[in-house]
Design a protein around this motif. Sequence first.
Motif, PDB file in Angstrom:
ATOM      1  N   HIS A  98       0.809  -1.234   0.000  1.00 55.05           N
ATOM      2  CA  HIS A  98       0.000   0.000   0.000  1.00 55.05           C
ATOM      3  C   HIS A  98       0.835   1.274   0.000  1.00 55.05           C
ATOM      4  N   ASN A  99       2.117   1.155  -0.329  1.00 53.08           N
ATOM      5  CA  ASN A  99       2.939   2.348  -0.519  1.00 53.08           C
ATOM      6  C   ASN A  99       2.522   2.997  -1.843  1.00 53.08           C
ATOM      7  N   ILE A 100       2.725   4.336  -1.964  1.00 54.49           N
ATOM      8  CA  ILE A 100       2.440   4.994  -3.241  1.00 54.49           C
ATOM      9  C   ILE A 100       3.448   4.517  -4.269  1.00 54.49           C
ATOM     10  N   VAL A 124       4.184   0.507   9.221  1.00 57.21           N
ATOM     11  CA  VAL A 124       4.306   1.946   9.431  1.00 57.21           C
ATOM     12  C   VAL A 124       2.981   2.649   9.166  1.00 57.21           C
ATOM     13  N   GLU A 125       2.924   3.915   9.595  1.00 53.78           N
ATOM     14  CA  GLU A 125       1.684   4.660   9.467  1.00 53.78           C
ATOM     15  C   GLU A 125       1.480   5.178   8.045  1.00 53.78           C
ATOM     16  N   ASP A 126       2.485   5.885   7.518  1.00 50.98           N
ATOM     17  CA  ASP A 126       2.322   6.355   6.137  1.00 50.98           C
ATOM     18  C   ASP A 126       3.645   6.390   5.388  1.00 50.98           C
ATOM     19  N   HIS A 163       4.669  -2.432   5.374  1.00 51.43           N
ATOM     20  CA  HIS A 163       3.220  -2.465   5.228  1.00 51.43           C
ATOM     21  C   HIS A 163       2.696  -1.115   5.708  1.00 51.43           C
ATOM     22  N   VAL A 164       2.144  -0.336   4.788  1.00 46.75           N
ATOM     23  CA  VAL A 164       1.676   1.012   5.116  1.00 46.75           C
ATOM     24  C   VAL A 164       0.205   0.947   5.544  1.00 46.75           C
ATOM     25  N   LEU A 165      -0.066   1.266   6.810  1.00 47.51           N
ATOM     26  CA  LEU A 165      -1.436   1.176   7.334  1.00 47.51           C
ATOM     27  C   LEU A 165      -2.320   2.308   6.809  1.00 47.51           C
ATOM     28  N   GLY A 166      -1.736   3.464   6.583  1.00 48.06           N
ATOM     29  CA  GLY A 166      -2.538   4.611   6.129  1.00 48.06           C
ATOM     30  C   GLY A 166      -3.102   5.425   7.271  1.00 48.06           C
ATOM     31  N   GLY A 167      -2.606   5.205   8.484  1.00 50.57           N
ATOM     32  CA  GLY A 167      -3.084   5.976   9.641  1.00 50.57           C
ATOM     33  C   GLY A 167      -2.995   5.146  10.906  1.00 50.57           C
TER      34      GLY A 167
END
Lengths: 206, 206
Positions: A62-64, A86-88, A106-110
């Motif tokens: 989910h990373n950009i 990580v968060e973002d 793994h990017v949680l997005g918040g």
Amino acid sequence: MEFSSKLLENAVYEVSQLPGIGKRTALRLVLHLLKQPLERTEHLSNALLKLKGEVNFCKQCHNISDTELCEICANPKRDESLVCVVEDIRDVMAIENTSQYNGLYHVLGGKISPMEGIGPQDLNIVSLVNRVKEGTVKELIFALSSTMEGDTTNFYIYRQLEGLEVTTSTIARGISVGDELEYADEVTLGRSILNRVPFESSMKTT
Amino acid sequence: MEFSSKLLENAVYEVSQLPGIGKRTALRLVLHLLKQPLERTEHLSNALLKLKGEVNFCKQCHNISDTELCEICANPKRDESLVCVVEDIRDVMAIENTSQYNGLYHVLGGKISPMEGIGPQDLNIVSLVNRVKEGTVKELIFALSSTMEGDTTNFYIYRQLEGLEVTTSTIARGISVGDELEYADEVTLGRSILNRVPFESSMKTT
């Protein structure tokens, strides 16, 4: 603040909706753009609209990313058994800058935050658990900020992983390298004593 | 700073071209927009492009305006014989906020600054002199900042007005209302003693 022009007022209003930008700063930025050639504003607008319209997130972490699988996930030299939560994307960039980590992310997005109305379903937690269930991940490293929300999110994920074969760890908290002890806050100093590391291993990393 | 996406990198680059906004702040702003609905970015882009494309400057005072003649210049209740010379529209807004001034303005659009390559021909000075030549203006108030550039600009305009029947004045410099003398800088305190005003007139304005 009274404006002599509706167009100006509208532009200032829109810019001041950005976080950390008040009306005065917004006016300064808008007047700056007015003085610049039209291309400046066009490039800015196009870059933002293009990003928003065409942005793609890595289907695994989910990373950009511009590709379906991001460069980090697609790199065969990286250790697939290690995943840092990580968060973002800014946290990914910060850790990558250290050149000390060779696993995946793994990017949680918040973070879970009832105050802001962010629940577990708003974050990429289900896909993280599914990633662990696939079996290649051996260790999850929690690297969220050590706030109430960060701790809550860590604990929530920890509970979701019950029964799965995976080690969990968090990044070390302690006195920053080069900091004086007398100026460190008590909580950090206390934790760094409780979580002391063998002297031999500390020598390896410096 | 290494980005995982070209689109992101480009957007951050364009935002960081704005004055006072570094790469980190730009990244924060761009990620904020990414989390918001598409309309947010569209409204922002449209407002900026519309302003840049359709902006109009008052033909008399060069203030930003939606009409050919701005509201201040078109207001018959304002004193046409008094013109306050300012650097940009923010100064007009600041003076209007005081509700103490009933004359008109003339927006120069900057200050003479050889360092930044801004000469007299880049500012609205010719139109100011023409305004004075028309004969309705009796007094010009210089309200530029008291820097080297501001003083140079004032003096340049003053020289251009030679032979014309117009009084010139500058806004008073002195200790701010409510300020303690001991914390005031020496130049300001010195000037405020040299330019002291009769006690009776100071009572009228407070």
